[in-house]
Design an enzyme around this catalytic site. Structure first.
Site, PDB file in Angstrom:
ATOM      1  CE  LYS A 174      -1.621  -1.600   3.787  1.00 15.42           C
ATOM      2  NZ  LYS A 174      -2.317  -1.855   5.051  1.00 15.42           N
ATOM      3  CB  THR A 207      -5.404   8.502   7.617  1.00 11.55           C
ATOM      4  OG1 THR A 207      -4.354   8.971   8.469  1.00 11.55           O
ATOM      5  CG2 THR A 207      -5.607   9.469   6.467  1.00 11.55           C
ATOM      6  N   GLY A 209      -7.093   3.916  10.989  1.00 14.97           N
ATOM      7  CA  GLY A 209      -7.802   2.698  10.603  1.00 14.97           C
ATOM      8  C   GLY A 209      -7.920   2.451   9.109  1.00 14.97           C
ATOM      9  CB  THR A 210      -6.431   4.012   6.047  1.00 13.04           C
ATOM     10  OG1 THR A 210      -5.117   4.024   6.615  1.00 13.04           O
ATOM     11  CG2 THR A 210      -7.008   5.410   6.068  1.00 13.04           C
ATOM     12  N   GLY A 211      -5.793   1.127   7.021  1.00 11.11           N
ATOM     13  CA  GLY A 211      -5.271  -0.185   6.634  1.00 11.11           C
ATOM     14  C   GLY A 211      -6.238  -1.309   6.995  1.00 11.11           C
ATOM     15  CB  CYS A 212      -8.193  -2.004  10.094  1.00  3.93           C
ATOM     16  SG  CYS A 212      -6.829  -1.862  11.268  1.00  3.93           S
TER      17      CYS A 212
HETATM   18  N1  LIG Z   1      -4.395  10.363   2.205  1.00  2.57           N
HETATM   19  C1  LIG Z   1      -4.873   9.344   1.466  1.00  2.57           C
HETATM   20  N2  LIG Z   1      -5.614   9.558   0.367  1.00  2.57           N
HETATM   21  C2  LIG Z   1      -6.097   8.545  -0.381  1.00  2.57           C
HETATM   22  N3  LIG Z   1      -5.861   7.251  -0.095  1.00  2.57           N
HETATM   23  C3  LIG Z   1      -5.123   6.950   0.971  1.00  2.57           C
HETATM   24  C4  LIG Z   1      -4.582   7.974   1.832  1.00  2.57           C
HETATM   25  N4  LIG Z   1      -3.897   7.370   2.845  1.00  2.57           N
HETATM   26  C5  LIG Z   1      -4.017   6.040   2.639  1.00  2.57           C
HETATM   27  N5  LIG Z   1      -4.723   5.779   1.511  1.00  2.57           N
HETATM   28  C6  LIG Z   1      -5.093   4.449   0.988  1.00  2.57           C
HETATM   29  O1  LIG Z   1      -5.647   3.724   2.066  1.00  2.57           O
HETATM   30  C7  LIG Z   1      -5.304   2.335   1.972  1.00  2.57           C
HETATM   31  C8  LIG Z   1      -4.585   1.920   3.262  1.00  2.57           C
HETATM   32  O2  LIG Z   1      -3.226   2.310   3.135  1.00  2.57           O
HETATM   33  P1  LIG Z   1      -2.223   2.738   4.277  1.00  2.57           P
HETATM   34  O3  LIG Z   1      -0.856   2.736   3.664  1.00  2.57           O
HETATM   35  O4  LIG Z   1      -2.709   3.992   4.922  1.00  2.57           O
HETATM   36  O5  LIG Z   1      -2.409   1.562   5.298  1.00  2.57           O
HETATM   37  P2  LIG Z   1      -1.819   1.389   6.739  1.00  2.57           P
HETATM   38  O6  LIG Z   1      -0.603   2.233   6.927  1.00  2.57           O
HETATM   39  O7  LIG Z   1      -1.688  -0.060   6.958  1.00  2.57           O
HETATM   40  O8  LIG Z   1      -2.969   1.953   7.637  1.00  2.57           O
HETATM   41  P3  LIG Z   1      -3.014   1.944   9.267  1.00  2.57           P
HETATM   42  O9  LIG Z   1      -2.395   3.230   9.676  1.00  2.57           O
HETATM   43  O10 LIG Z   1      -4.466   1.880   9.547  1.00  2.57           O
HETATM   44  O11 LIG Z   1      -2.247   0.776   9.761  1.00  2.57           O
HETATM   45  C9  LIG Z   1      -4.483   2.217   0.680  1.00  2.57           C
HETATM   46  O12 LIG Z   1      -5.329   1.906  -0.396  1.00  2.57           O
HETATM   47  C10 LIG Z   1      -3.895   3.603   0.531  1.00  2.57           C
HETATM   48  O13 LIG Z   1      -3.518   3.873  -0.788  1.00  2.57           O
HETATM   49  C1  LIG Z   2      -6.363  -2.799  17.447  1.00  5.99           C
HETATM   50  C2  LIG Z   2      -5.670  -2.157  16.324  1.00  5.99           C
HETATM   51  N1  LIG Z   2      -5.389  -2.882  15.227  1.00  5.99           N
HETATM   52  C3  LIG Z   2      -4.750  -2.325  14.181  1.00  5.99           C
HETATM   53  C4  LIG Z   2      -4.362  -0.990  14.205  1.00  5.99           C
HETATM   54  C5  LIG Z   2      -3.601  -0.414  13.026  1.00  5.99           C
HETATM   55  O1  LIG Z   2      -4.138   0.719  12.545  1.00  5.99           O
HETATM   56  C6  LIG Z   2      -4.677  -0.252  15.370  1.00  5.99           C
HETATM   57  N2  LIG Z   2      -4.347   1.068  15.487  1.00  5.99           N
HETATM   58  N3  LIG Z   2      -5.328  -0.863  16.404  1.00  5.99           N
END
Ligand SMILES: Nc1ncnc2c1ncn2[C@@H]1O[C@H](COP(=O)(O)OP(=O)(O)OP(=O)(O)O)[C@@H](O)[C@H]1O
Ligand SMILES: Cc1ncc(CO)c(N)n1
Length: 270
Positions: A174, A207, A209-212
């Site tokens: 990502k 942002t 929780g975007t990854g989850c």
């Molecule tokens: N500012 C943004 N604008 C548009 N898309 C975004 C933005 N930030 C993240 N994304 C998208 O959100 C999704 C999750 O990516 P991200 O790299 O943020 O995950 P992450 O770091 O695992 O998240 P978390 O912080 O929740 O662990 C991907 O599809 C990424 O391209």
């Molecule tokens: C419980 C939990 N899982 C995953 C993440 C990653 O965003 C978080 N902040 N908290």
């Protein structure tokens, strides 16, 4: 028949990430959601104030309860905390012959709190990735898994290949952390070809929780029978809407809006 999806993850008391983000996403994408908790975090938009892993027996028992009786069409992992929990999950995935496993290799929360012990990286590589259909590292997580620095697109491709070598069918790196880019671009390696999934980058602090949310959306679509390509396409649209209609909740990094993908029309009229 409604399809079913299971998340194995930690609880985020603030409701934006972890189990809560996963269940909200499952609901919005119309699959029946189930959860196995690995840990409870005391967490809000400002950060993680406490991490309390559950006893190993509690994790194993929850898995048995769900899988003996209900079963699942797809499952994802989020925060797994340590290598013992990773081994329990791997055992159960084998025992119940679950083959649509999405591994979001959660390591560190945005504020810097550790959600996975360092020694557990080995177990992730050796025991869980070989059983996975897809894994969704962000760039720092891909650097750890592939054991290399990522500073270019070529590096991203090399890292994806190295992670695929652990035995996972699809690797999706990502691009959320590439803060200087004007796009948010995610790279898929399916063992043969590369594809990119791109959206415009949204300027927001919210942002959390975007990854989850993104990996939960992939899991929901896979549960409904989508191909990996289609599942990621829907998930990308889902997360882009969720970030576009972000929620100004709390005093730190607010959560994304899980409601937006299905209800943009209503939100636009607000
Ligand atoms: N500012 C943004 N604008 C548009 N898309 C975004 C933005 N930030 C993240 N994304 C998208 O959100 C999704 C999750 O990516 P991200 O790299 O943020 O995950 P992450 O770091 O695992 O998240 P978390 O912080 O929740 O662990 C991907 O599809 C990424 O391209
Ligand atoms: C419980 C939990 N899982 C995953 C993440 C990653 O965003 C978080 N902040 N908290």
């Amino acid at each position: 028949m409604m399809k079913k999806a299971l998340t194995i993850a930690g609880s985020d008391s603030g409701g934006g990430a972890g189990i809560q983000a996963d269940l909200k996403t499952f609901q919005e994408l119309e699959v029946y959601g189930m959860s196995v908790l690995t840990a409870v975090t005391a967490q809000n938009t400002l950060g993680v104030q406490g991490v309390y892993p559950l006893p190993y027996e509690a994790v194993a028992k929850q898995l048995d309860s769900v899988l003996v009786d209900i079963g699942t069409d797809a499952l994802k992992t989020g925060m797994l905390f340590d290598s013992e929990i990773i081994e329990i999950v791997a055992e159960k995935v084998k025992q119940y012959q679950l083959n649509t496993l999405v591994v979001d290799p959660v390591m560190i929360a945005k504020g810097g709190a550790s959600l996975l012990q360092t020694e557990a990286i080995l177990a992730l590589r050796k025991s869980l990735l070989p059983l996975s259909f897809v894994t969704t590292p962000n760039i720092p997580e891909a650097e750890v898994l592939a054991n290399m620095e990522i500073t270019s697109q070529e590096d991203k491709k090399e890292a994806a290949k190295r992670i695929a070598d652990f035995g996972v069918n699809n690797v999706l790196i990502k691009g959320g952390h590439e803060e200087n880019a004007d796009i948010a671009s995610d790279l898929l390696f399916d063992g043969e070809h590369f594809h990119t999934f791109t959206s415009k980058r949204i300027q927001t602090e919210n942002t959390h929780g975007t990854g989850c949310t993104f990996s939960a959306a992939i899991t929901a679509e896979l549960a409904k029978g989508a191909s990996i390509f289609d599942a990621i396409s829907v998930a990308k649209a889902f997360i882009t809407d969720a970030i576009t209609y972000d929620l100004h909740i709390g005093n730190g990094h607010g959560p994304t809006n899980h409601w937006a993908y299905k209800h943009k029309g209503v939100l636009d009229n607000d």
